[in-house]
Design a protein around this motif. Sequence first.
Motif, PDB file in Angstrom:
ATOM      1  N   VAL A  67       0.848  -1.200   0.000  1.00 20.86           N
ATOM      2  CA  VAL A  67       0.000   0.000   0.000  1.00 20.86           C
ATOM      3  C   VAL A  67       0.886   1.253   0.000  1.00 20.86           C
ATOM      4  N   LEU A  68       2.012   1.182   0.695  1.00 15.56           N
ATOM      5  CA  LEU A  68       2.970   2.292   0.669  1.00 15.56           C
ATOM      6  C   LEU A  68       3.454   2.548  -0.756  1.00 15.56           C
ATOM      7  N   LEU A  69       3.793   1.498  -1.466  1.00 10.95           N
ATOM      8  CA  LEU A  69       4.229   1.657  -2.856  1.00 10.95           C
ATOM      9  C   LEU A  69       3.133   2.302  -3.706  1.00 10.95           C
ATOM     10  N   ILE A  70       1.899   1.894  -3.494  1.00 11.79           N
ATOM     11  CA  ILE A  70       0.778   2.487  -4.234  1.00 11.79           C
ATOM     12  C   ILE A  70       0.656   3.971  -3.899  1.00 11.79           C
ATOM     13  N   ALA A  71       0.770   4.311  -2.625  1.00 12.10           N
ATOM     14  CA  ALA A  71       0.680   5.717  -2.213  1.00 12.10           C
ATOM     15  C   ALA A  71       1.811   6.541  -2.827  1.00 12.10           C
ATOM     16  N   LEU A  72       3.001   5.962  -2.910  1.00  9.72           N
ATOM     17  CA  LEU A  72       4.119   6.667  -3.542  1.00  9.72           C
ATOM     18  C   LEU A  72       3.849   6.875  -5.031  1.00  9.72           C
ATOM     19  N   TYR A  73       3.344   5.850  -5.700  1.00  6.56           N
ATOM     20  CA  TYR A  73       2.991   5.993  -7.121  1.00  6.56           C
ATOM     21  C   TYR A  73       1.906   7.050  -7.298  1.00  6.56           C
ATOM     22  N   GLN A  74       0.925   7.044  -6.424  1.00  9.54           N
ATOM     23  CA  GLN A  74      -0.152   8.027  -6.521  1.00  9.54           C
ATOM     24  C   GLN A  74       0.372   9.446  -6.279  1.00  9.54           C
ATOM     25  N   SER A  75       1.315   9.601  -5.372  1.00  8.22           N
ATOM     26  CA  SER A  75       1.944  10.912  -5.156  1.00  8.22           C
ATOM     27  C   SER A  75       2.633  11.389  -6.431  1.00  8.22           C
ATOM     28  N   LYS A  76       3.345  10.469  -7.046  1.00 11.21           N
ATOM     29  CA  LYS A  76       4.048  10.791  -8.298  1.00 11.21           C
ATOM     30  C   LYS A  76       3.048  11.230  -9.376  1.00 11.21           C
ATOM     31  N   ILE A  77       1.926  10.557  -9.456  1.00  6.49           N
ATOM     32  CA  ILE A  77       0.898  10.915 -10.442  1.00  6.49           C
ATOM     33  C   ILE A  77       0.367  12.326 -10.164  1.00  6.49           C
ATOM     34  N   GLN A  78       0.095  12.641  -8.906  1.00  7.42           N
ATOM     35  CA  GLN A  78      -0.425  13.971  -8.552  1.00  7.42           C
ATOM     36  C   GLN A  78       0.588  15.059  -8.904  1.00  7.42           C
ATOM     37  N   ILE A  79       1.846  14.796  -8.644  1.00  8.26           N
ATOM     38  CA  ILE A  79       2.902  15.765  -8.964  1.00  8.26           C
ATOM     39  C   ILE A  79       3.004  15.961 -10.467  1.00  8.26           C
ATOM     40  N   THR A  80       2.975  14.884 -11.213  1.00  4.33           N
ATOM     41  CA  THR A  80       3.033  14.966 -12.676  1.00  4.33           C
ATOM     42  C   THR A  80       1.842  15.741 -13.224  1.00  4.33           C
ATOM     43  N   ASN A  81       0.661  15.482 -12.689  1.00  2.00           N
ATOM     44  CA  ASN A  81      -0.533  16.197 -13.141  1.00  2.00           C
ATOM     45  C   ASN A  81      -0.466  17.685 -12.811  1.00  2.00           C
ATOM     46  N   ALA A  82       0.128  18.021 -11.674  1.00  2.00           N
ATOM     47  CA  ALA A  82       0.285  19.434 -11.307  1.00  2.00           C
ATOM     48  C   ALA A  82       1.203  20.149 -12.296  1.00  2.00           C
ATOM     49  N   VAL A  83       2.289  19.515 -12.683  1.00  2.00           N
ATOM     50  CA  VAL A  83       3.211  20.115 -13.652  1.00  2.00           C
ATOM     51  C   VAL A  83       2.509  20.311 -14.996  1.00  2.00           C
ATOM     52  N   LYS A  84       1.705  19.355 -15.401  1.00  2.00           N
ATOM     53  CA  LYS A  84       0.929  19.501 -16.647  1.00  2.00           C
ATOM     54  C   LYS A  84      -0.021  20.687 -16.542  1.00  2.00           C
ATOM     55  N   GLU A  85      -0.644  20.828 -15.388  1.00  2.00           N
ATOM     56  CA  GLU A  85      -1.575  21.951 -15.180  1.00  2.00           C
ATOM     57  C   GLU A  85      -0.825  23.282 -15.203  1.00  2.00           C
ATOM     58  N   LEU A  86       0.350  23.337 -14.599  1.00  2.00           N
ATOM     59  CA  LEU A  86       1.153  24.569 -14.638  1.00  2.00           C
ATOM     60  C   LEU A  86       1.471  24.951 -16.086  1.00  2.00           C
ATOM     61  N   ASN A  87       1.826  23.971 -16.887  1.00  2.00           N
ATOM     62  CA  ASN A  87       2.111  24.244 -18.299  1.00  2.00           C
ATOM     63  C   ASN A  87       0.859  24.694 -19.044  1.00  2.00           C
ATOM     64  N   ARG A  88      -0.270  24.125 -18.684  1.00  2.00           N
ATOM     65  CA  ARG A  88      -1.526  24.480 -19.342  1.00  2.00           C
ATOM     66  C   ARG A  88      -1.958  25.921 -19.026  1.00  2.00           C
ATOM     67  N   VAL A  89      -1.754  26.354 -17.777  1.00  2.00           N
ATOM     68  CA  VAL A  89      -2.222  27.685 -17.363  1.00  2.00           C
ATOM     69  C   VAL A  89      -1.163  28.779 -17.530  1.00  2.00           C
ATOM     70  N   ARG A  90       0.029  28.402 -17.926  1.00  2.00           N
ATOM     71  CA  ARG A  90       1.123  29.374 -18.057  1.00  2.00           C
ATOM     72  C   ARG A  90       0.725  30.642 -18.822  1.00  2.00           C
ATOM     73  N   ILE A 179       0.824   5.065   7.028  1.00  2.00           N
ATOM     74  CA  ILE A 179       1.353   3.730   6.712  1.00  2.00           C
ATOM     75  C   ILE A 179       2.652   3.489   7.469  1.00  2.00           C
ATOM     76  N   ILE A 180       3.537   4.476   7.456  1.00  2.00           N
ATOM     77  CA  ILE A 180       4.823   4.345   8.146  1.00  2.00           C
ATOM     78  C   ILE A 180       4.596   4.145   9.644  1.00  2.00           C
ATOM     79  N   ASP A 181       3.660   4.901  10.215  1.00  2.00           N
ATOM     80  CA  ASP A 181       3.340   4.737  11.639  1.00  2.00           C
ATOM     81  C   ASP A 181       2.869   3.316  11.939  1.00  2.00           C
ATOM     82  N   LYS A 182       2.074   2.760  11.045  1.00  2.00           N
ATOM     83  CA  LYS A 182       1.551   1.404  11.253  1.00  2.00           C
ATOM     84  C   LYS A 182       2.636   0.334  11.028  1.00  2.00           C
ATOM     85  N   LEU A 183       3.551   0.609  10.093  1.00  2.00           N
ATOM     86  CA  LEU A 183       4.628  -0.352   9.825  1.00  2.00           C
ATOM     87  C   LEU A 183       5.658  -0.376  10.952  1.00  2.00           C
ATOM     88  N   TYR A 184       5.883   0.770  11.561  1.00  2.00           N
ATOM     89  CA  TYR A 184       6.912   0.850  12.609  1.00  2.00           C
ATOM     90  C   TYR A 184       6.266   1.114  13.920  1.00  2.00           C
TER      91      TYR A 184
END
Length: 184
Positions: A67-90, A179-184
């Motif tokens: 689930v941590l790996l999924i959350a990291l991938y999802q974070s990456k997707i959100q960041i990528t989408n934000a950069v696309k939006e910045l380029n769109r609204v420039r 997730i980290i709190d629950k793992l450790y």
Amino acid sequence: MATTMFIKHITFLFSLLLFLILVFPAANAMKMNDVNTFCKETADVDFCLKYIGTDKRIVAARDLYDVLLIALYQSKIQITNAVKELNRVRPKFSGPIGKERISYCERNYGYASNHVQDALELAKKNKVYAYKAGSLATGGSVFVRECEDEWKKHGPIQKSPVTFYNNNVAKMSSIIRKIIDKLY
């Protein structure tokens, strides 16, 4: 007769193999109930269910580490989408302050992206690195928050064009911390 018997045995063995392949991975996967229970422990249950609970990789998740790996991938997707939006609204922010704010956010999202990518690489290597990976990813969210704050400084206050993604990265960071709190 021997050929028919051979075909029946092969068919049976193939069916048994197919059954084992289909059943046992599911037996090792996290139950959707466990994902729902986890999401109920987060600050935004609906967000967690939307981005973690419906991610296609969740059916193969075996434990919170996956689930941590999924959350990291999802974070990456959100960041990528934000950069696309910045380029769109420039083009909407053509003045000197707008250009500077867009540039600042692109730079910060680049830093955040690097942090999350490093976290992903580290977490994929070994479960032992999950804590460090979580720290890297949540540290990257600081850059995103600074992007949001930039729209309130150095000139007239404006609404950030990437507030949606900034909030999503912050929420995902909160999920990663949980997730980290629950793992450790």
